[in-house]
Design a protein around this motif. Structure first.
Motif, PDB file in Angstrom:
ATOM      1  N   ILE A   6       0.823  -1.209   0.000  1.00 14.53           N
ATOM      2  CA  ILE A   6       0.000   0.000   0.000  1.00 14.53           C
ATOM      3  C   ILE A   6       0.857   1.260   0.000  1.00 14.53           C
ATOM      4  N   ALA A   7       1.796   1.372   0.918  1.00 11.83           N
ATOM      5  CA  ALA A   7       2.603   2.591   1.046  1.00 11.83           C
ATOM      6  C   ALA A   7       3.425   2.855  -0.208  1.00 11.83           C
ATOM      7  N   ALA A   8       4.078   1.827  -0.748  1.00  7.14           N
ATOM      8  CA  ALA A   8       4.916   2.003  -1.932  1.00  7.14           C
ATOM      9  C   ALA A   8       4.076   2.383  -3.152  1.00  7.14           C
ATOM     10  N   THR A   9       2.909   1.740  -3.287  1.00  8.66           N
ATOM     11  CA  THR A   9       2.034   2.055  -4.422  1.00  8.66           C
ATOM     12  C   THR A   9       1.503   3.471  -4.313  1.00  8.66           C
ATOM     13  N   TYR A  10       1.110   3.867  -3.111  1.00  9.25           N
ATOM     14  CA  TYR A  10       0.631   5.241  -2.882  1.00  9.25           C
ATOM     15  C   TYR A  10       1.725   6.252  -3.232  1.00  9.25           C
TER      16      TYR A  10
END
Length: 318
Positions: A6-10
């Motif tokens: 989630i964090a990397a994609t965001y």
């Protein structure tokens, strides 16, 4: 099967949305401008069909306006359908162009007049129509059994009497109205589940050239809540970015209305406000559409690459 980071994609989405905004602008400005022009023309035609005067007609109350025969429902419906189709065409061209930038690095350097509409865009448009049909089918599948039960099999009579006070009170006393509302809510929950599971269908179409939803359904298995979390993060960010635009719009309207007399606004002043505000509103929605579309498409494309285990900077193999 890969878990969605989630964090990397965001971070990848935000990096693209702000860092590649001008690339997005260059590739999408033409269809977006044409879309806004169509929307303005659409509302103009709607006003004309309803016999509503434009601001520049308001100063002269005796100016005839609207079709001689009055309201034409067939033309109004045709106008709505035409707007829907044109919106799908424009947004398909925009979305495919941005997906291609992220998936293949296809930035089309030097291209400023970009409005492609080939096989991929047609598949993209077909996907939008399929989504709409699938949404209707899912809601009907959940709600229809409840309606059949409550109506005793006479669905036509049920809906004919549904708008009356007596019928609503009868359904409320028997608990039928609550069952109907619960079924309707359950239908939309099922639609939400379907939409999340098929969230990466758009980039899958661009990447594979296939309209089949099998790949996105497989990729999102076990990632439902991760996708929900990503969408919430992106949605909150978009709203935060829109706040300054909303404040600017409010300040603009307050500045032009603070010295108006109480009561009815003079027609000539309304005309002046309309002419002054239109370019500002047009520019506001132009930037907003470009930004929101860029963020939305980037969210789906980067989620698709992550779920396939492809690095965000690497192109998808054709």
């Amino acid at each position: 099967m890969h878990k969605l980071p989630i964090a990397a994609t965001y971070a990848n989405v935000m990096r693209f949305a702000f860092g590649r905004f001008f690339t997005t602008l260059r590739l999408t400005w033409l269809p977006v401008v044409l879309l806004l022009a169509v929307i303005v023309a659409h509302f103009g035609l709607q006003f004309w069909l309803m016999g509503v005067p434009f601001p520049h007609n308001m100063a002269n109350a005796d100016t005839p306006f609207g079709p001689p025969s009055g309201l034409d429902m067939n033309l109004m419906i045709a106008n709505q359908v035409a707007l829907f189709v044109l919106q799908l065409i424009a947004m398909s061209a925009v979305a495919v162009s941005i997906h291609r930038v992220i998936l293949f690095g296809d930035t089309k350097p030097g291209v400023w007049l970009n409005f492609p509409f080939g096989a991929t865009e047609i598949r993209f448009l077909a996907m939008g129509l399929l989504f709409a049909l699938m949404t209707i089918a899912v809601i009907l599948a959940v709600v229809a059994p409840v309606v059949l039960l409550l109506s005793g099999g006479d669905v036509v009579a049920f809906f004919e009497g549904f708008g009356t006070k007596e019928k609503v009170e009868e359904l409320a006393r028997g608990g039928g109205i609550f069952a109907l509302i619960a079924a309707y809510i359950a239908g939309w929950i099922a639609v939400l589940f379907m939409m999340v599971r098929l969230a990466v269908w758009p980039p899958s179409i661009v990447a594979t050239g296939s309209l089949s939803p099998a790949e996105p359904w497989r990729l999102t298995r076990g990632n439902f809540w991760s996708l929900i979390g990503l969408f919430i993060l992106v949605g909150v960010t978009m709203y935060a970015v829109m706040i300054p635009f909303g404040i600017a719009m409010a300040v603009f309207m307050f500045t032009h209305m603070r010295d108006l007399p109480a009561g009815q606004i003079p027609p000539e002043r309304l005309t002046e406000m309309f002419q002054t505000a239109l370019p500002f509103v047009f520019a506001f929605y132009f930037v907003l559409i470009v930004f929101v579309t860029g963020v939305t498409v980037a969210t789906l494309s980067y989620a698709y690459k992550a779920l396939k285990g492809i690095d965000a900077k690497d192109p998808v193999a054709v």
